[in-house]
Every structure is written in C-alpha cells, then in structure tokens.
Design an enzyme around this catalytic site. Structure first.
Site, PDB file in Angstrom:
ATOM      1  N   LYS A 272       0.870  -1.172   0.000  1.00  0.00           N
ATOM      2  CA  LYS A 272       0.000   0.000   0.000  1.00  0.00           C
ATOM      3  C   LYS A 272       0.910   1.225   0.000  1.00  0.00           C
ATOM      4  O   LYS A 272       1.429   1.628   1.028  1.00  0.00           O
ATOM      5  CB  LYS A 272      -0.912   0.013   1.231  1.00  0.00           C
ATOM      6  CG  LYS A 272      -2.248   0.754   1.014  1.00  0.00           C
ATOM      7  CD  LYS A 272      -2.131   2.222   0.660  1.00  0.00           C
ATOM      8  CE  LYS A 272      -1.795   3.070   1.877  1.00  0.00           C
ATOM      9  NZ  LYS A 272      -1.755   4.555   1.513  1.00  0.00           N
TER      10      LYS A 272
ATOM     11  N   GLU B  43       9.839   1.060  10.758  1.00  0.00           N
ATOM     12  CA  GLU B  43      10.846   2.109  10.718  1.00  0.00           C
ATOM     13  C   GLU B  43      10.111   3.434  10.841  1.00  0.00           C
ATOM     14  O   GLU B  43       9.352   3.823   9.948  1.00  0.00           O
ATOM     15  CB  GLU B  43      11.659   2.078   9.414  1.00  0.00           C
ATOM     16  CG  GLU B  43      12.850   3.012   9.514  1.00  0.00           C
ATOM     17  CD  GLU B  43      13.430   3.408   8.166  1.00  0.00           C
ATOM     18  OE1 GLU B  43      14.628   3.689   8.126  1.00  0.00           O
ATOM     19  OE2 GLU B  43      12.679   3.456   7.186  1.00  0.00           O
TER      20      GLU B  43
ATOM     21  N   CYS C 151      13.687  10.356   7.184  1.00  0.00           N
ATOM     22  CA  CYS C 151      13.599  10.000   8.601  1.00  0.00           C
ATOM     23  C   CYS C 151      14.943  10.115   9.302  1.00  0.00           C
ATOM     24  O   CYS C 151      15.001  10.266  10.523  1.00  0.00           O
ATOM     25  CB  CYS C 151      13.033   8.586   8.755  1.00  0.00           C
ATOM     26  SG  CYS C 151      13.903   7.350   7.785  1.00  0.00           S
TER      27      CYS C 151
ATOM     28  N   GLU D  29       9.745  15.796  15.224  1.00  0.00           N
ATOM     29  CA  GLU D  29      10.195  15.639  13.837  1.00  0.00           C
ATOM     30  C   GLU D  29       9.449  16.612  12.937  1.00  0.00           C
ATOM     31  O   GLU D  29       8.217  16.600  12.874  1.00  0.00           O
ATOM     32  CB  GLU D  29       9.960  14.207  13.366  1.00  0.00           C
ATOM     33  CG  GLU D  29      10.518  13.911  11.998  1.00  0.00           C
ATOM     34  CD  GLU D  29      10.370  12.449  11.607  1.00  0.00           C
ATOM     35  OE1 GLU D  29      11.309  11.903  11.010  1.00  0.00           O
ATOM     36  OE2 GLU D  29       9.319  11.856  11.910  1.00  0.00           O
TER      37      GLU D  29
END
Length: 498
Positions: free
Chosen positions: A181, A256, A290, A389
């Site tokens: 997906k 992750e 990331c 983040e």
C-alpha cells in the site's frame, strides 16, 4: 511507459493484472513543484485489500512459487534488479515529479537500487537452519527457516522505490508474497515496480499493489486477518497503532518510524567537512527523510564558525524545478507538509528560537510547495522544534562544552534512529558512537547506506531490522524438527526425551 505529461489513470495491481477499484472511485496525484495533476489512481477500500490479500495467499500456496527453489528465487530477484536498471530513465523522473525529489538524486538512487535486489538474490540460497546436537545420538534435531506467508508493506512518500525495496526484496528472497500500500501521494512507481516484477518472472499474485488513503486502504490492510506480517515506514504515531494491531493477532511487525537525529561536531573536527555534513544531513531531499540530521550540537569553540559556514551554504542553495540538473532543493511533497514545516518554524519563533536564515515559504518560481533552507539558533531541548520531527529543511543548532554534555543532549529525545559524529580523534569516535542511543551512527560522513548494512531504530524510532543478512529473520519463521532414528520402542512414555 506512461506519459507523465498527460494525466493518465492507474488501477490497482492485483493477481498480475490491473484491477479497477471496487468503489469505482479515483483520486488525483499532483506535481508538488507545479501543482499540476499528474495522474489519477484507484481509491482502494476494504474489498480491494481483501481481493489483494486473497490473491497473495493463493500465490503463496501455488506450486509455481511455493515449490520454487531458493536459487531460482534469487534468479528472479536478479532479473528484477536488471529491469529496474533498464527502466531507470522512466522511473527517475516519474518519482521526481511525484514527490519533488531532485532528478539527479533519483538517478543516483536508481543506479544503486538494483544492487539491493542483487544482494538479496545472492542471499536467497544462503538462508538455512542448523543441525542441533541432542543428548541422545539416535535423535536428529534440525531447524529450518520458512516464509511467514502474506506480508503487508505500507510505504511512505519520501523515497517510494527505495523504501518499498527495503521491504519487498527480503520478503521475496525468503519466499513470501506481498501486498503493497504506497502513499496516496506517490502511487505510480510502486505500481510500475509491480509490473516489472511480473515481467521479471514472478508468478501473478506474488506482488500486489492497492493504492488509496491510509484510513481506508492502509487500515484495511493492517487489520486484515490474512496477513502474517506487517512492515511499515512512517510516523511513530501510526507505527504505534500498527504495532498494537499486529500484536493483538500475534503476527510480526517491522516498523521504521520517526527520527530527530543529532549531529555532534567536536572541537577537533574539520569544520568545513562538518558543515557540508550538516547541509547534506538536513537540506538534501528538502529534509524529507527520517534520518535527517535536524539537531546539530557544536562545541562552543567551533560553534560560530560552523554556523557561518552552514548559513552561507544554506543561503546559496538553489531552489527550483527538481527536474533541472542545477536545482539543489526541490519542493515539499504536498501542501499540507509545506504548511506543517512553516507552522513549526513559526512555533520555534514563539518559543524563543531565532531564525538565522530562511524561515519562509516559496513557490520556487513554479507555483509549488517550497520552503527555504532554515537555520534556528537560541534553542534547547525543551522546545518542540528541537524535540519533534519536522520533516523539512529546518535545522536547530546549539552549543555544548564537554563530551559528556554533548552525549547527554544528543540522547535527550524519544527517538533513536541515527546520529552523526564529527571528530578527528579516533578514540572519541568509537567512544561516542558506543554511547549514542541510535541504531545507525556515522562518523565524519552522513546519509551513507548499503543493502549489506543492517538498519534498526532504537526507542520510538522503530522495531525490527531492515537491510543486511539480519533482515531475513524478519520475514521467516523458525521451525525445529526432531527425527528419532532408533527402531526400538520407547522405554518410558511418561518421561521427556531429548
């Protein structure tokens, strides 16, 4: 080869064929540099996911895949890598236009990506169990590693092909089937990858793609009872929900997740190299990675020099069309992401941070979702712009006085994905690398990656391992087999045997 200059329509890819969405609905994907519509993609819902999982399960049990030797699986992976190389000139601009990543970076990724499939091709017939000594020499005990079944892979928009490969290659290497997906912002290259897998010789249904939104297609895939494993790359909040769903069904998950990675610049570092490392760590890919080195800790003796060098380079970064070879910073992937980054910088100002350079949105001269490379100072670990983040070209820089303080500040975060260390002291390099709570530590470099090197997030940055030989354990289950070679009957049926 699709023509991205003319909007086209992509269907799901299920069981080896394009499949229209059960709802009959589609959604648009736009070029973030120009806001023009690139294509329409099928809007997947639970029925589409169920059809894909069913196709994947059927393929998993099909002798054409189930009984294929490990060596032959390796041959198919190698062929898929070759096809990626052969189609690089199509795939690189396709992904660049879909998410705004620089074309020259995508060409570099496409040059490296086949090596991932070649690595797992070579690994495919090196996966084996062991013979285990038993106390009774008449008993043979051995272990085997088996594929888990149908793997659900949910991938993000920032590096679709690379991050899909991190899941797909080891899953196929170990004999599983996969339902992907992709992000609703970047569907095209995932669908094209599935077509290439079929062309490479993988049986229909081994690789399937359902496009759509996370709350519809993604949630349906995560909760589908036919999955044996979930692999996800994305936000920590979403990863937490996925982990809970997987745990409730006792299936595995590889996650992750987010990061707020520190870069530590010591007084004995080459400041010029460190400055370029900071620029590479947070402004490359417009900070949409990331592993972005978005927190910089600089020894007070080199703090001002480092800031001057970083700001000087940030001010000269060329913003513009990602397809232009001279461009150094492309757009954010979509409008909401650009607005999120701008909101964080405004928040930083309200928290007391000072903007040395950047700090504003831009249309890049194209009408797109650009944001200037931004350097924040007068910050500390209590501020949200330092703790959370941002996923954009924004770096927070703060000074430190001692090695002990630097390590403490670096580790004062919920994340533990990556870190950078800049020093000419070999002993310090090893010492600090050992004390940092990060799954990957780079010394005097940043953003280096290889299919051979395992990658794991610590703390809230994830669970499980991607890349390297260790990753095959994420997609296999271990079976222990006991064979009694003795011909005489068991003497005492009420005692445990060994």
């Amino acid at each position: 080869m699709p023509d991205l200059n003319t909007p086209t329509t992509w269907q799901h890819f299920i069981g080896g064929s394009p499949v229209e969405p059960a709802s009959g609905e589609y959604f648009d994907s736009t070029d973030p540099a120009t806001r023009r519509t690139l294509y329409r993609a099928a809007r997947g819902t639970a029925p589409d996911v169920d059809r894909a999982v069913t196709a994947a399960r059927k393929a998993f049990e099909d002798p054409r895949w189930r009984d294929l030797s490990q060596t032959r699986r390796g041959h198919l992976l190698r062929r898929l890598g070759e096809l990626l190389a052969e189609n690089a000139d199509e795939l690189a601009p396709m992904e660049s236009r879909d998410n705004g990543k620089l074309l020259r970076e995508m060409r570099g990724q496409l040059a490296a990506l086949p090596e991932y499939y070649h690595y797992y091709a070579g690994l495919a017939d090196k996966i084996h169990g062991a013979t285990v000594p038993a106390s009774d020499l008449r008993v043979l005990n051995y272990t085997v590693r088996e594929p888990v079944g149908v793997v659900g892979a949910i991938t993000p928009w920032n590096s679709p092909l690379t991050l899909t490969t991190s899941k797909l290659a080891p899953a196929l290497c170990t004999g599983n089937t996969v339902v992907i997906k992709p992000s609703e912002y970047t569907s095209a290259t995932g669908l094209r990858l599935a077509e290439l897998a079929l062309e490479a010789g993988f049986p229909p249904g081994v690789v399937n793609v359902v496009t759509g939104f996370g709350v519809e297609a993604g949630a349906a895939l995560v909760d589908h009872p036919g999955l044996a494993k979930i692999s996800f790359t994305g936000s920590t909040a979403t990863g937490s929900r996925i982990a809970a769903s997987a745990a409730s069904r006792f299936i595995g998950s590889t996650l992750e997740l987010g990061g707020k990675s520190p870069q530590l610049v010591f007084e004995d570092a080459d400041v010029g190299n460190a400055a370029m490392g900071v620029v590479a760590g947070v402004f490359a890919a417009a900070g949409q990675t990331c592993i972005a080195g978005s927190r910089v800790l600089a020894h007070r003796s080199v703090y001002e020099e480092l800031l001057e060098r970083v700001c000087e380079r940030a001010r000269t970064i060329r913003i513009g069309d990602p397809l232009d070879e001279a461009t150094e910073l492309g757009p954010l992937a979509f409008e909401a992401q650009r607005d999120k980054v701008a909101g964080y910088v405004d928040l930083g100002r309200s928290e007391g941070a000072r903007v040395l350079t950047g700090g504003a949105s831009s249309d890049g001269g194209l009408g797109g979702y650009f944001y200037e490379p931004t350097v924040l100072v007068d910050v500390d670990n209590s501020m949200r712009v330092v703790r959370e983040e941002i996923f954009g070209p924004v770096v927070a820089v703060m000074p430190f006085d001692t090695e002990e303080e630097a390590v403490r500040l670096a580790n004062e975060t919920e994340y533990g994905l990556a870190a950078g260390v800049w020093t000419s002291n070999l002993a310090r390099a090893h010492r600090v690398a050992g004390r940092l709570d990060a799954g990957t530590v780079w010394v005097n470099t940043y953003r280096a990656m290889s299919p051979m090197s395992p990658r794991q997030g610590f703390k809230s940055s994830g669970v499980g391992i991607e890349h390297g030989t260790e990753s095959v354990n994420e997609y296999t289950r271990l079976k222990s087999v006991w064979i009694n070679t003795a011909e005489e009957p068991v003497a005492d049926p009420f005692t445990m045997r060994s």
